[in-house]
Write an enzyme that holds these catalytic residues in place. Structure first.
Site, short mmCIF file in Angstrom:
data_model
loop_
_atom_site.label_atom_id
_atom_site.label_comp_id
_atom_site.label_asym_id
_atom_site.label_seq_id
_atom_site.Cartn_x
_atom_site.Cartn_y
_atom_site.Cartn_z
N LYS A 27 -16.42 -0.16 10.86
CA LYS A 27 -16.37 -1.62 10.64
C LYS A 27 -15.03 -2.01 10.02
O LYS A 27 -14.42 -2.99 10.42
CB LYS A 27 -17.53 -2.05 9.73
CG LYS A 27 -17.75 -3.55 9.78
CD LYS A 27 -18.78 -4.02 8.79
CE LYS A 27 -18.07 -4.64 7.61
NZ LYS A 27 -18.91 -5.02 6.52
N ASP A 40 -21.31 -6.72 11.24
CA ASP A 40 -21.91 -6.69 9.90
C ASP A 40 -23.36 -7.15 10.05
O ASP A 40 -23.86 -7.31 11.17
CB ASP A 40 -21.12 -7.58 8.93
CG ASP A 40 -21.28 -9.06 9.26
OD1 ASP A 40 -21.84 -9.38 10.34
OD2 ASP A 40 -20.88 -9.89 8.44
#
Ligand code: SF4
Length: 255
Positions: free
Chosen positions: A165, A183
């Protein structure tokens, strides 16, 4: 001709006569959930034109979406993303506003040292581990990458505290690459809308990358985060003000 009889059904052993009669007369109502699931377009696959329409609407409403993590250069963006794991952007910003005034490069971060860094970020969850990672990643950026944040996924992921991420956010926001960081908000929106259903963030990431037209990919990550954060809320999505409520496939949407 066979004789038609209307014999009552044999009673189950142990069931009183009255109860058995009532059960026979009252058919069971179908479960509520199955009724809800039969909304008209809930199972309809998305067409490319509909997906284009979704992102055109996001673009029209917010042509230049901005991430909410404050930073002043790629290095401070990298640090902010590492600090944001399991924390809110607002909480991270509160701590980094002061921190980045004194340490906005890997060298300054090393000069600050782990102990003083901890003081700046102690309001953020897991701050001890994060402080250790930020010092170690600063050292690695200096020793292995000449003090510059690296530009490839593998190199970013090799830094302490940085995962997929982090790499996606840095590649997208600092270097303009068409990556999709997933997310909690993007994960929920991808699944609810059925744009990219998936059991893991990676599945949703790859699904979104597959269906979103490339001209929208630079900003798609921010549009989806902002949509999840302010409209498609986890507990009570605001379907009545949602820009894409006519297209959304969620059977439980409230419009
Ligand atoms: S209609 Fe409701 S569930 Fe669907 S995307 Fe909009 S807010 Fe989310």
């Amino acid at each position: 001709m066979a004789k038609i009889t209307h014999k009552p059904a044999p009673r189950k052993a142990g069931v009183p006569k009255k109860k058995a009669k009532a059960a026979a007369a009252k058919p069971k109502a179908p479960a509520k959930k199955s009724l809800k699931a039969i909304k008209p377009n809930s199972m309809k696959p998305w067409t490319p034109a509909e997906i284009r329409e979704v992102f055109s609407r996001f673009q029209q409403a917010n042509p230049e979406p901005r991430g909410e993590l404050e930073h002043v250069n790629p290095f401070t963006l990298l640090v902010a993303v590492v600090l944001s794991a399991q924390a809110t952007d607002a909480g991270v910003n509160k701590a980094t506003r002061e921190l980045f005034r004194v340490a906005d490069t890997p060298q300054k971060m090393l000069d600050l040292g782990e102990e003083r860094l901890r003081e700046y970020i102690k309001t953020i969850g897991l701050y001890r581990t994060k402080a250790r990672n930020v010092i170690a990643l600063s050292a690695k950026v200096l020793s292995d990458f000449g003090g510059e944040v690296p530009r490839t996924r593998a190199e970013i992921e090799s830094l302490p505290g940085a995962g997929r991420k982090t790499a996606n956010v840095v590649l997208n926001m600092a270097f303009g690459e068409h990556t999709m960081a997933v997310d909690t908000h993007v994960f929920r929106v991808g699944n609810r809308t059925a744009l990219a259903p998936g059991k893991t963030p990676l599945e949703v990431e790859l699904g979104l990358e597959r269906v979103i037209p490339s001209e929208f990919m630079l900003h798609a990550h921010h549009w989806l985060i902002l949509h999840g954060r302010y409209t498609c809320l986890a507990r009570k999505p605001r379907c009545e003000v949602c820009l894409i409520n006519d297209l959304c496939r969620w059977p439980e949407k409230t419009v």
